[in-house]
Design a protein around this motif. Structure first.
Motif, PDB file in Angstrom:
ATOM      1  N   PHE A 171       0.860  -1.186   0.000  1.00  0.00           N
ATOM      2  CA  PHE A 171       0.000   0.000   0.000  1.00  0.00           C
ATOM      3  C   PHE A 171       0.896   1.234   0.000  1.00  0.00           C
ATOM      4  CE2 PHE A 171      -2.828   3.157   2.077  1.00  0.00           C
ATOM      5  CZ  PHE A 171      -3.882   3.102   1.181  1.00  0.00           C
ATOM      6  N   LYS A 172       0.901   1.951  -1.096  1.00  0.00           N
ATOM      7  CA  LYS A 172       1.901   3.004  -1.315  1.00  0.00           C
ATOM      8  C   LYS A 172       1.758   4.185  -0.355  1.00  0.00           C
ATOM      9  CE  LYS A 172      -0.750   5.217  -5.038  1.00  0.00           C
ATOM     10  NZ  LYS A 172      -0.714   5.674  -6.450  1.00  0.00           N
ATOM     11  N   ASN A 173       0.537   4.440   0.146  1.00  0.00           N
ATOM     12  CA  ASN A 173       0.328   5.609   1.006  1.00  0.00           C
ATOM     13  C   ASN A 173       0.151   5.223   2.469  1.00  0.00           C
ATOM     14  OD1 ASN A 173       0.415   7.545  -1.080  1.00  0.00           O
ATOM     15  ND2 ASN A 173      -1.702   7.073  -1.632  1.00  0.00           N
ATOM     16  N   TYR A 174       0.822   4.173   2.921  1.00  0.00           N
ATOM     17  CA  TYR A 174       0.554   3.644   4.252  1.00  0.00           C
ATOM     18  C   TYR A 174       0.753   4.687   5.351  1.00  0.00           C
ATOM     19  CZ  TYR A 174       0.762   0.872   8.487  1.00  0.00           C
ATOM     20  OH  TYR A 174       0.545   0.395   9.756  1.00  0.00           O
ATOM     21  N   ALA A 175       1.751   5.524   5.266  1.00  0.00           N
ATOM     22  CA  ALA A 175       2.075   6.457   6.357  1.00  0.00           C
ATOM     23  C   ALA A 175       1.383   7.807   6.222  1.00  0.00           C
ATOM     24  CB  ALA A 175       3.585   6.661   6.423  1.00  0.00           C
ATOM     25  N   VAL A 176       0.531   7.992   5.212  1.00  0.00           N
ATOM     26  CA  VAL A 176       0.040   9.338   4.911  1.00  0.00           C
ATOM     27  C   VAL A 176      -0.848   9.913   6.019  1.00  0.00           C
ATOM     28  CG1 VAL A 176      -1.970   8.527   3.593  1.00  0.00           C
ATOM     29  CG2 VAL A 176      -0.983  10.774   3.098  1.00  0.00           C
ATOM     30  N   LEU A 177      -1.703   9.105   6.633  1.00  0.00           N
ATOM     31  CA  LEU A 177      -2.607   9.639   7.654  1.00  0.00           C
ATOM     32  C   LEU A 177      -1.867   9.976   8.938  1.00  0.00           C
ATOM     33  CD1 LEU A 177      -5.549  10.324   8.391  1.00  0.00           C
ATOM     34  CD2 LEU A 177      -5.801   7.974   9.216  1.00  0.00           C
ATOM     35  N   SER A 178      -0.846   9.211   9.264  1.00  0.00           N
ATOM     36  CA  SER A 178      -0.082   9.457  10.492  1.00  0.00           C
ATOM     37  C   SER A 178       0.969  10.539  10.313  1.00  0.00           C
ATOM     38  CB  SER A 178       0.603   8.167  10.952  1.00  0.00           C
ATOM     39  OG  SER A 178       1.571   7.751  10.012  1.00  0.00           O
ATOM     40  N   HIS A 179       1.273  10.881   9.044  1.00  0.00           N
ATOM     41  CA  HIS A 179       2.281  11.904   8.732  1.00  0.00           C
ATOM     42  C   HIS A 179       3.621  11.583   9.397  1.00  0.00           C
ATOM     43  CE1 HIS A 179      -0.832  14.304   6.818  1.00  0.00           C
ATOM     44  NE2 HIS A 179      -1.587  14.024   7.867  1.00  0.00           N
ATOM     45  N   GLN A 180       3.972  10.297   9.339  1.00  0.00           N
ATOM     46  CA  GLN A 180       5.242   9.840   9.871  1.00  0.00           C
ATOM     47  C   GLN A 180       6.108   9.292   8.746  1.00  0.00           C
ATOM     48  OE1 GLN A 180       5.087   7.605  13.670  1.00  0.00           O
ATOM     49  NE2 GLN A 180       2.867   7.806  13.546  1.00  0.00           N
ATOM     50  N   ASN A 181       7.386   9.203   9.027  1.00  0.00           N
ATOM     51  CA  ASN A 181       8.333   8.638   8.073  1.00  0.00           C
ATOM     52  C   ASN A 181       8.229   7.114   8.104  1.00  0.00           C
ATOM     53  OD1 ASN A 181      11.229   7.403   7.718  1.00  0.00           O
ATOM     54  ND2 ASN A 181      11.212   9.323   6.542  1.00  0.00           N
TER      55      ASN A 181
ATOM     56  N   ALA B 204      -5.315   7.876  15.218  1.00  0.00           N
ATOM     57  CA  ALA B 204      -4.818   8.160  13.864  1.00  0.00           C
ATOM     58  C   ALA B 204      -3.774   7.134  13.442  1.00  0.00           C
ATOM     59  CB  ALA B 204      -4.253   9.573  13.798  1.00  0.00           C
ATOM     60  N   PHE B 205      -2.895   6.756  14.386  1.00  0.00           N
ATOM     61  CA  PHE B 205      -1.957   5.663  14.166  1.00  0.00           C
ATOM     62  C   PHE B 205      -1.886   4.825  15.435  1.00  0.00           C
ATOM     63  CE2 PHE B 205       2.118   3.548  14.371  1.00  0.00           C
ATOM     64  CZ  PHE B 205       2.172   2.934  13.122  1.00  0.00           C
ATOM     65  N   PRO B 206      -2.010   3.499  15.322  1.00  0.00           N
ATOM     66  CA  PRO B 206      -2.070   2.739  14.072  1.00  0.00           C
ATOM     67  C   PRO B 206      -3.489   2.432  13.572  1.00  0.00           C
ATOM     68  CG  PRO B 206      -1.732   1.241  15.891  1.00  0.00           C
ATOM     69  CD  PRO B 206      -1.789   2.614  16.498  1.00  0.00           C
ATOM     70  N   HIS B 207      -4.515   2.629  14.423  1.00  0.00           N
ATOM     71  CA  HIS B 207      -5.834   2.094  14.084  1.00  0.00           C
ATOM     72  C   HIS B 207      -6.388   2.641  12.773  1.00  0.00           C
ATOM     73  CE1 HIS B 207      -9.640   0.205  14.564  1.00  0.00           C
ATOM     74  NE2 HIS B 207     -10.308   1.315  14.868  1.00  0.00           N
ATOM     75  N   HIS B 208      -6.491   3.953  12.658  1.00  0.00           N
ATOM     76  CA  HIS B 208      -7.076   4.517  11.446  1.00  0.00           C
ATOM     77  C   HIS B 208      -6.154   4.357  10.244  1.00  0.00           C
ATOM     78  CE1 HIS B 208      -9.958   7.241  13.965  1.00  0.00           C
ATOM     79  NE2 HIS B 208     -10.341   5.991  13.917  1.00  0.00           N
ATOM     80  N   THR B 209      -4.864   4.409  10.484  1.00  0.00           N
ATOM     81  CA  THR B 209      -3.897   4.161   9.407  1.00  0.00           C
ATOM     82  C   THR B 209      -4.117   2.778   8.812  1.00  0.00           C
ATOM     83  OG1 THR B 209      -2.221   5.659  10.302  1.00  0.00           O
ATOM     84  CG2 THR B 209      -1.423   3.836   8.941  1.00  0.00           C
ATOM     85  N   ASN B 210      -4.327   1.781   9.670  1.00  0.00           N
ATOM     86  CA  ASN B 210      -4.518   0.413   9.183  1.00  0.00           C
ATOM     87  C   ASN B 210      -5.892   0.211   8.568  1.00  0.00           C
ATOM     88  OD1 ASN B 210      -1.965  -0.098  10.102  1.00  0.00           O
ATOM     89  ND2 ASN B 210      -2.588  -1.175  11.948  1.00  0.00           N
TER      90      ASN B 210
END
Length: 468
Positions: A148-158, A235-241
């Motif tokens: 999933f290319k945008n996995y970190a987008v919601l958490s705004h983490q590296n 936001a992370f990890p629940h909503h990110t996942n």
């Protein structure tokens, strides 16, 4: 223009629902293994306020909020209380519903339970596996985050930092099973004979926590929804996942607007059982000196994205504001009626306030600015009462204030608190002192009550009280 702050983009965006006039809204609900704490209630109150404002604006809101009625916390609580998992879930789901009802939080349109959607969850996982986005290891199924290319987008983490942090949280078994440290469980095998499990192609087990909400949203609201809400800690990890698995499943956008509320700090510290500052709504509502609507107002008066600083002193300060609202609304109700010609000046002033109220709430639900308008409306009402305007003008003022206050969960303007036994005893002692014409003692007792936040007035019918 109505705008909302989207955690996904970290920007305010114009709010445009998928379907005109309708809002599909999902709020992550509690795991029902104990009474909810003040942080859980803050989330419920904040998003109920937002929901009610959207309804005030004319939207039909399909509001879904779940119960997670399974998991290790439910199992552990059952062992502690000698109850089955189902009995624990039923007990604390009922307690949640009673607590939020006392806070005048509207019932969800649908309140699904995770255990009602097991077949759908298994089918969801099967499709992700068929698409190559999930894999099975010894009865456990994991989602491939690298797919999933945008996995970190919601958490705004590296992404590299996420992998490092995930590796630090894993035990040896998980490290051996996973292809990637950030992969997360969609299904976990369950081998304990005394624990509830469900059948699956990979053996008996239970769903991963993140899977539940994706499947319930898919079943009840559709592929794409307007608003997904919850605490900022989700936001992370629940909503990110959730986002990763749902967008992989449907190959389209999952949520248009992600809304997250801020934390609640207790006595200026992070709430924690170890610090002894863990506050449940159940305990607060059991206190006769606490007005449930005052507690709701306290939870709603801070902008949803900002943290709430709870202390009993701050709650009492909020209650003083609510008491002012009660007094004005009762006076308006007594004075309102159909008689007289509407005062045009008052009507014009109220129209301007209404426009300002809407402008404030349209700006990412800015409740603080909106409440400033509400109190200006109350000031206008009090001034109009003093000027002895006609009944029709009072009715107009009351009608408008009722609609605004409903958004903040204030619908009943009668006093909700009960006198403590100590306060009741002082009142009785004071009545006896006045009967004996011991006015010095009467004044001393009146001052004691004032220190307790109770204002005593004397009239022909004896003593009457108001909360300060």
């Amino acid at each position: 223009m109505q705008t909302v702050y989207n955690t996904y983009t970290l920007e305010k965006e114009r709010f445009t629902p998928i379907e005109e006039g309708k809002v599909r809204f999902y709020l992550c609900g509690p795991t029902v293994y104990n009474y909810i704490h003040i942080g859980n209630a803050r989330s419920s109150a904040a998003f109920d306020t937002i929901r009610k404002y959207l309804e005030w604006r004319g939207y039909s809101v399909d509001f879904v909020s779940n119960f997670t009625d399974l998991g290790d916390k439910v199992i552990a609580q059952g062992e502690k209380e000698g109850l089955s998992e189902e009995e624990v879930a039923d007990k604390y789901a009922d307690a949640f519903l009673a607590d939020v009802a006392a806070l005048n939080i509207a019932p969800a349109t649908t309140r699904p339970r995770a255990t009602q959607y097991m077949e759908e969850m298994v089918a969801f996982v099967e499709k992700l596996m068929a698409q190559g986005q999930a894999y099975e290891v010894n009865g456990d199924v994991y989602f491939r985050t690298d797919q999933f290319k945008n996995y970190a987008v919601l958490s705004h983490q590296n992404m590299a930092e996420l992998k490092k942090n995930a590796a630090g949280r894993l035990d040896n078994e998980d490290q051996e099973e996973k292809e990637n440290d950030t992969d997360f469980a969609l299904w976990k095998k369950e081998e304990r004979p005394d624990v509830t499990s469900w059948p699956s192609p990979w053996g008996p087990g239970r769903p991963g926590w993140h899977l539940e909400c994706s499947v319930m949203i898919d079943s009840l609201l559709g592929d794409t929804i307007d608003i997904h809400a919850g605490g900022i800690d989700l936001a992370f990890p629940h909503h990110t996942n959730e986002l990763a698995q749902s967008e992989s499943y449907h190959d389209e956008r999952f949520v248009n607007y992600w809304l997250h509320n801020g934390f609640v700090n207790v006595n200026d510290e992070k709430m924690s059982k170890s610090l002894g500052n863990f506050v449940t709504i159940h305990d607060l509502l059991a206190d006769d000196n606490i007005d449930p609507q005052g507690l709701r107002y306290f939870l709603s008066k801070t902008h949803y994205r900002r943290p709430v600083a709870y202390s009993r002193e701050r709650l009492d300060q909020a209650q003083q504001e609510v008491d002012k609202i009660y007094r004005t609304m009762r006076a308006l109700a007594k004075a309102a009626g159909p008689a007289g010609e509407l005062d045009s000046t008052t009507g014009a002033q109220l129209q301007l306030l209404d426009e300002r109220f809407m402008a404030a709430m349209d700006d990412d639900f800015n409740v603080e600015n909106a409440l400033t308008v509400v109190f200006e409306g109350l000031t206008l009402a009090n001034r109009t009462l003093q000027e002895k305007k006609n009944q029709k003008t009072f009715a107009l003022l009351r009608e408008k204030l009722v609609t605004w206050l409903h958004i903040f969960g204030l619908d009943d303007f009668e006093e909700k608190r009960s006198l403590s036994k100590k306060a009741q005893a002082i009142l009785e002692e004071r009545a006896a002192a006045r009967k004996e014409k011991d006015f010095e003692k009467s004044d001393e007792l009146r001052d004691q009550l004032k220190e307790m936040g109770i204002l005593v007035k004397d009239g022909r019918d004896g003593q009457s009280i108001e909360w300060m």
